[in-house]
Motif scaffolding. Structure first.
Motif, PDB file in Angstrom:
ATOM      1  N   HIS A  77       0.858  -1.199   0.000  1.00 25.06           N
ATOM      2  CA  HIS A  77       0.000   0.000   0.000  1.00 25.06           C
ATOM      3  C   HIS A  77       0.888   1.241   0.000  1.00 25.06           C
ATOM      4  CE1 HIS A  77      -3.777   2.175   1.768  1.00 25.06           C
ATOM      5  NE2 HIS A  77      -2.893   3.098   1.409  1.00 25.06           N
ATOM      6  N   HIS A  79       1.356   5.411  -1.960  1.00 35.12           N
ATOM      7  CA  HIS A  79       0.924   6.490  -2.871  1.00 35.12           C
ATOM      8  C   HIS A  79       2.195   7.204  -3.322  1.00 35.12           C
ATOM      9  CE1 HIS A  79      -3.285   6.517  -1.016  1.00 35.12           C
ATOM     10  NE2 HIS A  79      -2.592   5.963  -0.047  1.00 35.12           N
ATOM     11  N   LYS A 146      -0.504   3.577  -5.994  1.00 40.99           N
ATOM     12  CA  LYS A 146      -1.858   4.034  -6.320  1.00 40.99           C
ATOM     13  C   LYS A 146      -1.824   5.327  -7.133  1.00 40.99           C
ATOM     14  CE  LYS A 146      -3.364   2.399  -1.779  1.00 40.99           C
ATOM     15  NZ  LYS A 146      -4.006   1.147  -2.123  1.00 40.99           N
ATOM     16  N   HIS A 247      -9.668   1.971   1.593  1.00 42.98           N
ATOM     17  CA  HIS A 247      -9.177   2.674   2.776  1.00 42.98           C
ATOM     18  C   HIS A 247     -10.367   2.763   3.736  1.00 42.98           C
ATOM     19  CE1 HIS A 247      -6.029   4.119   0.053  1.00 42.98           C
ATOM     20  NE2 HIS A 247      -5.435   4.749   1.035  1.00 42.98           N
ATOM     21  N   HIS A 269      -5.884   0.369   6.650  1.00 37.14           N
ATOM     22  CA  HIS A 269      -5.928   1.353   7.748  1.00 37.14           C
ATOM     23  C   HIS A 269      -6.396   0.683   9.028  1.00 37.14           C
ATOM     24  CE1 HIS A 269      -4.428   5.185   6.537  1.00 37.14           C
ATOM     25  NE2 HIS A 269      -5.148   5.190   5.442  1.00 37.14           N
ATOM     26  N   ASP A 320       1.947   2.949   3.418  1.00 34.21           N
ATOM     27  CA  ASP A 320       1.043   4.050   3.055  1.00 34.21           C
ATOM     28  C   ASP A 320       1.845   5.267   2.584  1.00 34.21           C
ATOM     29  OD1 ASP A 320      -1.415   5.278   2.643  1.00 34.21           O
ATOM     30  OD2 ASP A 320      -1.622   5.976   4.709  1.00 34.21           O
TER      31      ASP A 320
HETATM   32 ZN   LIG Z   1      -3.355   5.114   1.665  1.00 31.34          ZN
END
Ligand SMILES: [Zn+2]
Length: 409
Positions: A77, A79, A146, A247, A269, A320
Motif C-alpha cells: 500500500h 501512494h 496508487k 481505505h 488502515h 502508506d
Molecule cells: Zn493510503
C-alpha cells in the motif's frame, strides 16, 4: 550460480495465511545456499550439500561477513507517485490542527492534487523511480502504487501511465491501483455519486484498454466517500473485473465490515476497527492491512494488529507512503514499531511484510521457493531477529532480483 553460504536462510514458505504465528513455526536453514539459474530458484538447502549436488555451478559469496537471506519485502500500500510536498501541512498538524481541519482549509489531498496535475508524465516517472530506488535499498522489491492525486480523467490516466512506464524501467515489480475515488475534487461540479459515475464512464474504459490497472481502491471516510457510495462503486468495479481494496476505519468506523462483506482483496488502515469487525476478518480472504506510517505521521493510535491476528485475520503491514500523512516510507522501521506496540512475534511481523503482503496483492511473492523468480534480500548479521531489534537501522547489504545481485552498501 550457487549463492552462499548464508548463516541463516528464511524461506517463509509453508506458513499459514491466517492468524497468529509463533517464532518456533519459522523454518530456518543454517549455513544455507541458494542455486539460481536464469533468474529462478533451482534449489535451497545446506551449502555444503549443494556444492556436491551442483559441482559445476559458479559460486558467489555475497560478503565475507555473516549474512542472513530472506524474501525481498513487499509494500502492499503506497501512494509514492506525487507532485510537490506537504511540509506546510506537517507544520500545521504538529501545531495542533487536525487532518480534517487541514483538508477543509485547502491543504491535505487537494494540495497534492494541484502539484500532481502540474507535473508532466515524465516528471512523475522520475519521482516514482527515485522513491522506488529508496525502497529497493530497503530490501523491498514488490511495491503497490496508487493513482489518486490526479482526480480528473486526464490526470488519473497520466499517473497510471507514469506508473506503467516506471514499472518497465525498474527491477522492482510495481502493482498499479486505480484510486480515482480518493476524493471528489473541489473543482468537480456534481455529487459524489456523479463523480464516481464519471470515473466509471470516462476513466475505466481507457484503463482497461491500455491495461493500466487491474485493482481499484476507494477512500471510505467522512469528507471522502460514504459507506453507501463505496458499496455501489465497489460492486460496479468488481462487475467490471477489478479487484477491490478500500481505505477504511481510519477516522470513523463501518468500512471494514463493508470491505469484508464485498470480498475485497484487502481492507487497509483499520485504526478504529473494534472487536466485532475484527472477527469478520477471520472468516474471510480479505487481508487486514495495518499502516503504522500513517499512525506515526498523524500521531494517532495504531491498528489493533494483535486483535486482528487473534481473530485469525491475515495481517499485512505497509507504509502508506504518501506526502501528507505518511512521509517516512520506511517499511521495516514502521513494522518494528507496530510490532513493539502491538506485541507481534517477529515471525508475525515478517509474514506481514512478505508473503501475507503478497497475498493482499494476490501476487505469489514474499517467499524463497523452488521454481519462483529469485527475490532475496540479504543482511549482514548472524541473526535475522536483529532486523527488527534494530528498528530499521540495520539496512540490507544487497538484494538478488532474478539474475542480478544489487549491492546497496
Ligand atoms: Zn493510503
Amino acid at each position: 550460480m550457487l549463492y552462499g553460504p548464508f548463516t541463516q536462510c528464511l524461506p517463509m514458505s509453508g506458513l499459514p495465511l491466517h492468524g497468529g504465528l509463533l517464532d518456533e513455526q519459522l523454518s530456518i536453514i543454517e549455513d544455507a545456499g541458494i542455486v539460481i539459474r536464469n533468474g529462478r530458484i533451482v534449489e535451497i538447502g545446506s551449502f555444503e550439500s549443494l556444492k556436491e549436488v551442483f559441482p559445476d555451478e559458479q559460486r558467489i559469496s555475497i560478503s565475507d561477513k555473516k549474512v542472513v537471506a530472506l524474501p525481498a519485502f513487499v509494500d502492499c500500500h503506497t501512494h509514492l507517485c506525487w507532485g510537490g510536498n506537504r511540509v506546510h501541512d506537517y507544520a500545521l498538524r504538529v501545531a495542533g490542527k487536525s487532518y480534517l481541519e487541514i483538508a477543509e482549509t485547502g491543504g491535505g489531498i487537494m494540495d497534492s492534487v494541484r502539484a500532481t496535475r502540474a507535473a508532466s508524465e515524465e516528471e512523475l516517472v522520475a519521482v516514482i523511480l527515485n522513491q522506488v530506488q529508496d525502497h529497493l535499498k530497503r530490501g523491498i522489491a514488490t511495491i503497490e502504487v496508487k493513482s489518486g492525486y490526479g482526480l480528473s480523467v486526464d490526470d488519473e490516466l497520466k499517473m497510471l501511465r507514469a506508473i506503467q512506464t516506471a514499472n518497465e524501467q525498474t527491477a522492482a515489480i510495481l502493482i498499479p491501483t486505480f484510486l480515482g475515488a480518493h476524493l471528489k475534487p473541489s473543482d468537480f461540479e456534481g455529487s459524489n455519486r456523479d463523480y464516481l459515475e464519471m470515473l466509471i464512464r470516462e476513466v475505466v474504459p481507457v484503463i482497461k484498454k491500455e491495461k493500466l490497472a487491474a485493482r481499484a481502491d476507494i477512500f471510505v471516510e467522512q469528507g471522502a466517500f460514504s459507506i453507501e457510495e463505496a458499496e455501489w462503486y465497489a460492486k460496479e468495479m468488481q462487475d467490471l473485473g477489478f479487484e477491490m481494496t478500500m481505505h477504511v476505519d481510519q477516522f470513523s468506523k463501518g468500512g471494514a465490515e463493508l470491505a469484508v462483506s464485498l470480498g475485497c482483496v484487502s481492507a487497509d488502515h483499520l485504526e478504529q476497527t473494534q472487536d466485532e469487525a475484527a472477527v469478520r476478518f477471520g472468516n474471510s480472504d480479505t487481508v487486514a492491512v495495518a499502516l503504522p506510517g500513517a499512525s506515526l505521521g498523524l500521531g494517532m493510535q495504531f491498528t489493533p494488529a494483535r486483535t486482528l491476528l487473534d481473530n485469525n485475520a491475515s495481517l499485512a503491514i505497509a507504509t502508506d507512503w504518501n506526502p501528507g500523512s505518511a512521509p517516512m516510507g520506511d517499511l521495516v522501521t514502521q513494522a518494528a514499531l507496530l510490532g513493539a506496540s502491538q506485541k507481534l512475534t517477529i515471525v508475525e511481523t515478517l509474514a506481514a511484510i512478505t508473503y501475507r503482503a503478497g497475498y493482499a496483492l494476490r501476487q505469489h511473492v514474499g517467499t524463497i521457493e523452488k521454481g519462483k523468480e529469485a527475490r532475496v534480500t540479504i543482511f549482514e548479521t548472524d541473526d535475522y531477529r536483529n532486523i527488527f531489534y534494530r528498528q530499521g537501522q540495520l539496512r540490507p547489504h544487497c538484494t538478488i532480483i532474478g539474475s542480478d545481485c544489487n549491492i546497496y552498501d
